[in-house]
Structures are given as structure tokens and as C-alpha cells.
Design a protein around this motif. Structure first.
Motif, PDB file in Angstrom:
ATOM      1  N   ALA A 132      -0.373  71.590  -0.730  1.00 37.48           N
ATOM      2  CA  ALA A 132      -1.249  72.715  -0.339  1.00 37.48           C
ATOM      3  C   ALA A 132      -2.121  72.259   0.821  1.00 37.48           C
ATOM      4  CB  ALA A 132      -2.118  73.139  -1.515  1.00 37.48           C
ATOM      5  N   THR A 133      -2.131  73.030   1.913  1.00 33.88           N
ATOM      6  CA  THR A 133      -2.887  72.682   3.120  1.00 33.88           C
ATOM      7  C   THR A 133      -3.965  73.732   3.349  1.00 33.88           C
ATOM      8  OG1 THR A 133      -0.896  71.691   4.083  1.00 33.88           O
ATOM      9  CG2 THR A 133      -2.726  72.164   5.579  1.00 33.88           C
ATOM     10  N   ILE A 134      -5.167  73.265   3.727  1.00 34.10           N
ATOM     11  CA  ILE A 134      -6.270  74.205   3.935  1.00 34.10           C
ATOM     12  C   ILE A 134      -7.176  73.713   5.051  1.00 34.10           C
ATOM     13  CG2 ILE A 134      -7.737  73.106   2.180  1.00 34.10           C
ATOM     14  CD1 ILE A 134      -8.764  75.976   1.546  1.00 34.10           C
ATOM     15  N   LEU A 135      -7.603  74.642   5.929  1.00 36.40           N
ATOM     16  CA  LEU A 135      -8.561  74.356   6.986  1.00 36.40           C
ATOM     17  C   LEU A 135      -9.939  74.794   6.511  1.00 36.40           C
ATOM     18  CD1 LEU A 135      -9.479  73.709   9.908  1.00 36.40           C
ATOM     19  CD2 LEU A 135      -8.775  76.033  10.531  1.00 36.40           C
ATOM     20  N   ILE A 136     -10.861  73.861   6.512  1.00 33.42           N
ATOM     21  CA  ILE A 136     -12.227  74.187   6.057  1.00 33.42           C
ATOM     22  C   ILE A 136     -12.943  74.926   7.172  1.00 33.42           C
ATOM     23  CG2 ILE A 136     -14.354  73.265   5.101  1.00 33.42           C
ATOM     24  CD1 ILE A 136     -11.830  72.777   3.426  1.00 33.42           C
ATOM     25  N   VAL A 156       4.485  68.956 -11.406  1.00 34.85           N
ATOM     26  CA  VAL A 156       3.602  70.120 -11.307  1.00 34.85           C
ATOM     27  C   VAL A 156       4.184  71.134 -10.332  1.00 34.85           C
ATOM     28  CG1 VAL A 156       1.374  70.861 -10.365  1.00 34.85           C
ATOM     29  CG2 VAL A 156       1.483  68.951 -11.963  1.00 34.85           C
ATOM     30  N   THR A 157       3.993  72.417 -10.623  1.00 34.92           N
ATOM     31  CA  THR A 157       4.407  73.498  -9.718  1.00 34.92           C
ATOM     32  C   THR A 157       3.222  74.430  -9.487  1.00 34.92           C
ATOM     33  OG1 THR A 157       5.164  74.882 -11.567  1.00 34.92           O
ATOM     34  CG2 THR A 157       6.796  73.419 -10.517  1.00 34.92           C
ATOM     35  N   GLY A 158       3.348  75.231  -8.434  1.00 32.92           N
ATOM     36  CA  GLY A 158       2.377  76.298  -8.178  1.00 32.92           C
ATOM     37  C   GLY A 158       1.005  75.834  -7.750  1.00 32.92           C
ATOM     38  N   LEU A 159       0.903  74.717  -7.018  1.00 31.10           N
ATOM     39  CA  LEU A 159      -0.401  74.236  -6.555  1.00 31.10           C
ATOM     40  C   LEU A 159      -0.938  75.160  -5.480  1.00 31.10           C
ATOM     41  CD1 LEU A 159      -2.671  72.113  -6.341  1.00 31.10           C
ATOM     42  CD2 LEU A 159      -1.226  70.896  -4.679  1.00 31.10           C
ATOM     43  N   THR A 160      -2.199  75.596  -5.643  1.00 29.87           N
ATOM     44  CA  THR A 160      -2.889  76.417  -4.641  1.00 29.87           C
ATOM     45  C   THR A 160      -4.238  75.791  -4.335  1.00 29.87           C
ATOM     46  OG1 THR A 160      -3.902  77.817  -6.325  1.00 29.87           O
ATOM     47  CG2 THR A 160      -1.764  78.522  -5.426  1.00 29.87           C
ATOM     48  N   ALA A 161      -4.740  76.073  -3.129  1.00 30.74           N
ATOM     49  CA  ALA A 161      -6.048  75.555  -2.709  1.00 30.74           C
ATOM     50  C   ALA A 161      -6.838  76.673  -2.048  1.00 30.74           C
ATOM     51  CB  ALA A 161      -5.870  74.378  -1.745  1.00 30.74           C
ATOM     52  N   ALA A 162      -8.110  76.803  -2.402  1.00 32.30           N
ATOM     53  CA  ALA A 162      -8.970  77.843  -1.823  1.00 32.30           C
ATOM     54  C   ALA A 162     -10.347  77.261  -1.561  1.00 32.30           C
ATOM     55  CB  ALA A 162      -9.067  79.033  -2.763  1.00 32.30           C
ATOM     56  N   TYR A 163     -10.920  77.569  -0.382  1.00 30.96           N
ATOM     57  CA  TYR A 163     -12.221  77.044  -0.017  1.00 30.96           C
ATOM     58  C   TYR A 163     -13.308  78.025  -0.427  1.00 30.96           C
ATOM     59  CZ  TYR A 163     -16.118  75.359   2.806  1.00 30.96           C
ATOM     60  OH  TYR A 163     -17.340  74.902   3.226  1.00 30.96           O
TER      61      TYR A 163
END
Length: 877
Positions: A743-747, A660-667
Motif C-alpha cells: 500500500a502506497t500513500i503520499l502524506i 495477509v490480503t486486502g491491505l489499505t492505507a489512509a492518512y
């Protein structure tokens, strides 16, 4: 007249005779004739029976008179080594007879309840018991129950011969009846207790009490001890408490149950005596070759049907395959505490070893444990443990080559993948493909499981069974490739299986007895040394070529000696989460002359009793022993088939699944979810697997599976930081792709709590003796610009310390390269350290990991957790 009569008449006239002879008249069968026939038949039978009875009775009286005071009539049985040198003599251990009033009544009751509950009712022969036993035997279609009374058992001891004939049985009965005519019941039970065999060369109740419990005064025996002794006549070897404490305890429970049912003890007494564990250790005795002698006695009993009692008084001469020098070398190695890891307490690290001459199948030497006692617990065949990676050649590599679809030159899959729900991992990283030889040398897990999946579990299972490995029905799963077995195996089975590689594909049943001569000098028993072809010559040759590389440059380097050596290591991890120690370590290997297997570990592993070392410990022990043993054998070469033609593999490696490519994460604050999206991959039927890790957690765990290129995490908590990656799983091939980008995200929300700093997984500096020893290669990430020093001569653009801080050139023992910016490769080598190495499902790692990789070295080990089988999560490579 009939035509035949006319012809006879004509022939008679032509020959000059007179009238033709008249046909004979048939005598009629009258009632009177039948009655007279029956009368004479019955009279003859009665006469024969009376004569036989009279002879047996007189003979019984005579034998009783002649042999009542004797314990043996033949010379002692002697045991010889492979060169016909005497190594042992089975001298009987017996004490002076104990008078009836010195034997507590509860002891007599225990033996009566167990062996002959109608003892006080019959006259030496219990026809009711014989009939009952016969009926049970007929129903079971085998000998399941004996009908011998205590008096008959005593008669058997008095008759002193062991021929399996009707005459012997009849003689036993005659002596038993003679005993009943001349002795009281109390005299009979007393005589019986003073003469009966209690395992090995121990005879008599007092000698048994002293041998098994250290008690000379029979009045001091406790109920559980009495029941333990009363359990032994049914099988003196099988129910020996020193050798088989669990079986002895089980049989003791039966004795106590019988005593309770017959009113000799109460329910409470029975329950208390049932649960006590046997833990007596007799005084240490030094007897050379004792482990081998005990094995020989067991083989005579199990293979040739001779009981220990038969051997003790039969005057046999037993010729064995033992090499005295080799056996002495093994015993000395087991007596040297420096050859074993130091225990954390009084429970020692144990071991076992078997050496076999592959040309004959003869066992050259063996040892069943440290401080082995006569008739003690033998780990050669009484203990079964997971073989770890040492089973790979047997269940994966050899049967794959045997199939004709693969060869030692084949490129096989080494990609990170799952096989259905089974997801093994490698210790040394992953690649799309790897050569079969390299996979075995480095003891990678994925290739072994992948091969077994390609040829079919049943093929590998059957191949192992054909080579003599005791696999069970529950072992039919892919974890078998890494040693996942319900009951495990032992050094005897493993050594025998590897002899087939050493001989070019032929295997002989391992044996310790060449022949047995009876008291007259005639050969009564002889070993079968017929070889069976279990694999092609070309298969055995290729396996030997690959396993020589294991010793030359792989996980078995410490087994090197002055002869060619091929072999395989094996390690079983602890099975406890967060505990990096090991349960079992193995090395099984062979020279062109001899094959040997070594196991080390605790008898009862738990969190406290685990090995800090891995398989090189067993390999070093193997090398130390075999380096001495082979000196007495002419040097040979491994067999090579004539006109060897290694076929090109017809089956190619399954194409790696597209990542897989292009993984994004959004809260999304309004819904409290993390929305994930990625680029879809081509192909039908692909499944996406989403993995998540909160930064304080050690490993990623699977969050969800989906068929769409998007997913939502509804369980993320405010104030925490999460990392995600996605893989693609192809159900058609059972293959999982490499991870996507992370993909890293701070809640957002509450003030985030600080995440603990990751600690290095490798100790920063090796001990002085560790730096010289090699370890496996492993690709690991580097760190940010930093500096740190260690001993050695590694280099790179910014080797880092455990925190990834500083600036400069790192020096690490083991050629480590660390390219700053977190993308460097550290080619690990150098020494073995007691470290915890946890493979991550993601190619990314913390800066601390990269720093450690560039400096200190990782252990040379082939451990890896596996699942499946009865010991899921415990059994490892």
C-alpha cells in the motif's frame, strides 16, 4: 592343649617320632634392637648418598671437560617425504661466540630478570626455586613452573642428550655445580647467551639478533628488541616473533614487567617498549617445502613432546606423508600472482591450502601463505576465519540426514521466515519448498537454517565438533548454519572434516609425521592411523551425491577437473553497511583420492581491504591445483554402500503461514497518522508484522508488531511518500509468511520533495571475459514497456533499460525475459559482475531492477548476511 596341637601330636606318634616339637618363641622387639636398625639404615643411606654425590660430581666434571666446546654430538636431524626421499636437514644457524664485553649489560640483565632472578646468589642449583616450583606444581596438579637456573639450562645444552630421566636431571645439576666451581658468573651468562636456542635452528644471541632484527652489533639493539629475545627461552616456537607476533608481544610485556620490578628499567622505559609492534621482514630465502617442514617440526613438538632444540641436536630421522610433486604444485600456484585477486595496495591478498589423503589421514601438501618465510605465520592453523557456506554440509545437511528424518530427496522449507529474532535471507529468492539437493546446489540460506532448527542446534554443533571443527560455546546458535562462528576455523580443520564424506563416513586424525627414528635407528614415535566412524555410510553417500551436483551445476562449477569432484563453496561478506565486497572465500572439496580446502582473503580486512570476487575464485584455484595433483594417483570411484536404502523422510515441511490480503492505507490529517487495515487470517496466536519504507530509502524496516488486523503509523512526515506491507508470524513454528500487497500513500501537506531515481543494482554490460561464465538463477520483476539492448540473446515482451523507458525487444546476455507492465520474470544467467545484490523483503522491485535483470548478469556467488554469534552481521553464507 588345643585341638590343633593334639592332632599334630597324634600324627607325630603315628609316624614313629618321639615327643612333638615345641613351638618357637617369638623374639621380643627391644629398644636396643630398634636403635641399631635405625643406625645401620641411616648409615647405609648416608653412604649411598655420599657415593651418589661423589659419582655425580666426578661425572659432572668429566662431562663438562668433554663437552664444553661442543654444540652437538649427533648427526643432524633429517626429514624425508612419503617415499623416504630426504627433503631437508636441520643445519644449525649460529654465529661466532660474542665476547662478554661485546654483550651490553642490559641484555644480561633481561635474561637474568626473566629466567633466573637469583642467578648471582645460588651456586648453580637454586633449592629455593625448586621448592617453590614443586609447591606450585602440587597445587596446580601439573607442571606449571620449572626450577632450572640459567646454569642448569647451560648444563642441559652441554650434556647434549634429551632423555627424560631422573639421571639426566641429576647430571644437569652436577654439570651446573661444576660450572659454578670453574666459571665466574659473568662467564656463565656469556656462555649461556652464546649457546641458547632462539627458535628453529637459530642458536646464540648474535645469530638471533641478525635473524629476527637484521642487527649484527648487539649494542644497536633497542630495549623492546632485547625483551623480545629474552622472552623466547620459555618457548622458542610459541614466542617466535616472526610466527606469532601477538604472543611474542604479550610475553615481551612480561619480560619488561620483571625488569622493571627488579630495578633494571624505569616505568617509562617499560611502557614505551611494551607498545611497539614487531614488523621486521627477514631477507627472502628460497627453501623448497619450507611450509611443510615447519609444520612437521610443530607436529613433533606438539604431538610427541620434542622441542626444537631436541630435534636440532638429537640426530633424528623424521619420515613424513609429504608428496613432493603435490607440494611443488601448491608452492608454484601460490607463487603465481595471477591466481589471486590484485590488492589495492602493498598488503597482498593471502591464502592457505591443505591436501589430505583421506584413506590414510596423511597430509599430502600444504601452504600457509604467499611468500612464506621459514618459521613464518602459517594460515593453515595459526589463522581462523569464518567458513561461510562451506560449513553447511557439516552442521546442517549431514546431521539432518544422519537423524533419519531427512534424505537428499526431502522437500524442505525455503519460505521467507524468521526463527525467533533471527531472520536470514536468500540471495536467489524464495519458494514454499525446495529439494535438499537443489538447496545445497544453489547454496540457499533459509533451508540450511531451517534444517538446523528442525534437528536442534546442539545436534549440528556436536556433529561439527565430532568432525574436528573447533566450535566454541558461543557458537551454539542458528547462525552457525551459515558460518556464524566466534573464532572461525581453518583449512586444516575443514579439509579433515570433509575427508569423512569422501571415505564413506570414517575419519582419521590428519597427520604429517608417519614415524620418527632416534639416533640409534630405533623407532621412537609412530602415527596413529586408526579410523573412527563419524557418520553412516548412507549419510556420506548422499552428501557426496549432492555435493557433486554443487560442482556440476551449482556455485562450485569452477572446481571441475577430469576426476569426479564433490565440494562446497563459502563466502563471507564485508559486514559493512552498503559495502558488497567479501572478507573470505572458500572451496572445500574432494575426489575419490584426495581432499583439499582453500581459503583466500586479507589478513586484516577492513573497508579498504576486501575481496571483489566471491567463492568461485577459491574454486578455480582448487581446480587448478588438484587437476595437476591427482594425475599421480590411480583413478578411483566414490564409495557406494552395499544394499543402499535411502529412507523416506518421516518429517514433512512445516506448512507455510497464510499471507495477509486486502491491505489499505489512509492518512488522517487531524491526527497526523496513517491508518492501516487488512483482512485477518485464520488460526490462533498469529502475530502481524508491519513494514514501512519511505520511497527514498533502500529497504523496508519493521514498524510495529500487533495481534489485531490494523495499525497506525504516527511517525509519517508530511510531503513524503510511504510504502507498507504486512506479514504474518507464527511463534509456534518460527515461520513468517510472504508479504502482503504493498500500500502506497503520499502524506498531504508541504510540497513533496522529489525522490531520487533508483539506480540499477547491476552494471549494464559485462566485460568481454565475463559473458561466458554462468551465474545462479534468480526470479526478478520485469519493467514497464521499454527497450534496451545488451549483448546476447535474451528476449521478452518489452525488455527495459535502467529507467524503464522506451519500447522494443531487449537483448540480454543470459536468457532474460521481461514481461512489460512490471510483472515479468527475468531468469538470470551469464557472466559474473562485481555488483551489489540486496535482497528485498518485498517481492516487488523497481523497474530498474527488472531492466538490469533482463540485461546484464549477476555474479555467481553464495554470499548472504547473517546475524548471531560473535561476528553478527559480518559472517555470511
Amino acid at each position: 592343649m588345643s585341638n590343633d596341637e593334639i592332632l599334630r601330636s597324634n600324627r607325630h606318634r603315628k609316624s614313629g617320632g618321639g615327643q612333638p616339637p615345641k613351638p618357637k618363641k617369638k623374639r621380643k622387639l627391644t629398644r636396643k634392637r630398634v636403635l641399631w636398625t635405625l643406625f645401620f639404615t641411616m648409615a647405609l643411606a648416608i653412604f649411598c648418598a655420599l657415593g651418589g654425590y661423589l659419582f655425580i660430581t666426578i661425572n659432572g666434571e668429566k662431562l663438562l671437560t668433554e663437552n664444553e666446546g661442543k654444540l652437538t654430538v649427533n648427526p643432524t636431524t633429517k626429514i624425508y617425504d612419503r617415499n623416504a626421499n630426504q627433503i631437508a636437514e636441520l643445519a644449525l644457524e649460529k654465529s661466532d661466540p660474542v665476547e662478554s664485553d661485546k654483550i651490553p649489560q642490559i641484555i644480561k640483565d633481561a635474561f637474568v630478570a626473566t629466567e633466573d632472578k637469583r642467578f648471582y646468589e645460588h651456586q648453580g642449583v637454586d633449592l629455593w626455586s625448586i621448592g617453590r616450583a614443586a609447591v606450585k606444581d602440587v597445587i596446580a596438579r601439573s607442571m606449571v613452573e620449572g626450577g632450572s637456573t640459567i646454569t642448569q639450562q647451560l648444563a642441559k645444552n652441554i650434556f647434549l642428550t634429551r632423555d627424560k630421566t631422573f639421571f639426566r636431571k641429576a647430571t644437569e645439576m652436577s654439570i651446573a655445580m661444576a660450572l659454578e666451581r670453574h666459571k665466574s658468573k659473568d662467564e656463565i651468562i656469556t656462555l649461556y647467551l652464546n649457546r641458547i636456542n632462539f627458535g628453529g635452528t637459530v642458536y646464540g644471541i648474535k645469530a638471533a639478533s641478525e635473524h629476527y632484527f637484521g642487527v649484527s652489533n648487539l649494542n644497536e639493539l633497542k630495549l623492546w628488541q632485547i625483551a623480545t629475545l629474552a622472552a623466547m627461552p620459555k618457548g622458542p616456537s610459541r614466542y617466535n616473533p616472526l610466527r606469532n607476533p601477538e604472543l611474542s608481544k604479550e610475553r615481551r610485556g612480561v619480560v619488561l614487567q620483571l625488569m622493571n620490578e627488579q630495578g633494571y628499567i624505569t616505568q617509562e622505559e617499560m611502557n614505551q617498549a611494551k607498545v611497539i609492534n614487531y614488523n621486521y621482514k627477514p631477507p627472502a630465502t628460497k627453501q623448497k617445502y619450507q611450509a611443510f617442514i615447519d609444520y612437521v617440526i610443530d607436529e613433533a613438538e606438539n604431538k610427541y613432546g620434542l622441542t626444537e632444540d631436541d630435534l636440532n641436536i638429537g640426530g633424528y630421522k623424521i619420515y613424513t606423508t609429504m608428496d613432493k610433486d603435490a607440494q611443488t604444485t601448491v608452492e608454484n600456484a601460490f607463487a603465481d600472482a595471477d591466481n589471486f585477486e590484485k590488492s589495492v595496495d602493498d598488503e597482498p591478498v593471502q591464502g592457505s591450502m591443505v591436501i589430505i589423503n583421506q584413506e590414510t589421514g596423511g597430509i599430502v601438501a600444504l601452504m600457509g601463505g604467499r611468500n612464506y618465510e621459514k618459521k613464518g605465520f602459517s594460515r593453515v592453523n595459526d589463522s581462523r576465519r569464518s567458513p561461510g557456506s562451506s560449513i553447511k554440509p557439516i552442521v546442517s545437511y549431514a546431521p539432518a540426514i544422519e537423524s533419519g528424518k531427512f534424505s537428499m530427496d526431502s522437500q524442505i522449507s525455503n519460505a521467507k521466515q524468521c526463527f525467533g529474532d533471527y531472520c536470514p535471507t536468500n540471495l536467489h529468492g524464495y519458494s514454499n519448498t525446495i529439494s535438499m539437493s537443489e538447496a545445497l546446489t544453489k547454496s540457499e540460506n533459509i533451508p540450511a537454517v531451517w534444517l538446523l532448527s528442525q534437528i536442534g542446534v546442539g545436534t549440528g554443533y556436536d556433529f561439527a565438533k565430532k568432525l574436528g571443527i573447533g566450535v566454541g560455546d558461543n557458537d551454539r546458535n542458528l547462525s552457525l548454519a551459515l558460518g556464524g562462528m566466534e573464532k572461525g576455523t581453518n583449512t586444516l580443520e575443514m579439509a579433515q572434516a570433509y575427508t569423512a564424506f569422501a571415505t564413506g563416513g570414517e575419519e582419521r586424525q590428519a597427520y604429517a609425521i608417519k614415524s620418527i627414528a632416534d639416533s640409534t635407528g630405533e623407532t621412537a614415535y609412530k602415527a596413529n592411523t586408526t579410523a573412527e566412524r563419524v557418520m553412516k555410510e548412507s549419510t556420506a553417500y548422499q552428501m557426496t551425491e549432492m555435493m557433486q551436483e554443487v560442482v556440476q551445476s551449482g556455485t562450485g562449477k569452477k572446481a571441475k577437473i577430469d576426476r569426479p569432484v564433490a565440494g562446497k563453496t563459502g563466502t563471507t561478506q564485508s559486514g559493512y553497511s552498503g559495502v558488497s565486497s567479501n572478507r573470505d572465500v572458500w572451496f572445500v572439496g574432494y575426489t575419490p583420492e584426495l581432499t583439499a580446502a582453500v581459503w583466500m582473503g586479507y589478513d586484516n580486512p577492513d573497508r579498504k581491504h576486501l575481496l571483489k570476487n566471491s567463492s568461485p575464485l577459491a574454486a578455480a584455484f582448487w581446480g587448478k591445483v588438484m587437476g595437476e595433483v591427482v594425475k599421480n594417483y590411480p583413478e578411483k570411484s566414490f564409495p557406494k554402500p552395499d544394499n543402499l536404502d535411502i529412507p523416506k523422510p518421516s518429517e514433512q515441511v512445516t506448512e507455510q503461514v497464510q499471507a495477509v490480503t486486502g491491505l489499505t492505507a489512509a492518512y488522517e490529517s487531524s491526527t497526523g497518522t496513517v491508518n492501516l487495515a487488512w483482512n485477518p487470517v485464520t488460526g490462533e496466536g498469529k502475530e502481524y508484522r508491519v513494514y514501512r519504507k519511505e520511497t527514498s530509502e533502500a529497504d523496508f524496516t519493521q514498524l510495529v508488531s500487533t495481534l489485531s488486523p490494523n495499525a497506525a503509523d504516527i511517525g509519517a512526515m508530511a510531503g513524503l511518500t510511504y510504502e507498507y506491507y504486512v506479514t504474518v508470524y507464527d511463534p509456534a513454528t518460527g515461520t513468517e509468511s510472504d508479504p502482503s500487497n504493498t500500500a502506497t500513500i503520499l502524506i498531504e501537506g508541504a510540497e513533496p520533495s522529489p525522490s531520487p531515481s533508483p539506480s540499477p543494482s547491476v552494471e549494464p554490460s559485462p566485460s568481454p571475459d565475463q559473458g561466458a561464465r554462468g551465474g545462479p538463477e534468480q526470479t526478478v520483476p520485469g519493467g514497464d514497456n521499454g527497450g534496451g539492448t545488451d549483448n546476447g540473446n535474451g528476449n521478452g515482451g518489452g525488455n527495459v533499460d535502467g529507467n524503464g523507458n522506451g519500447n522494443g525487444n531487449g537483448n540480454g546476455n543470459g536468457n532474460g525475459n521481461g514481461n512489460g507492465n512490471g510483472n515479468g520474470n527475468g531468469n538470470q544467467g551469464g557472466g559474473e559482475l562485481p555488483v551489489t545484490t540486496t535482497p528485498s523483503p518485498s517481492p516487488a522491485a523497481s523497474p530498474a531492477d527488472g531492466a538490469a535483470a533482463g540485461g546484464a548478469a549477476v555474479p555467481e556467488t553464495d554470499t548472504q548476511n547473517v546475524t548471531g554469534g560473535a561476528d553478527a552481521g559480518v559472517v555470511t553464507q
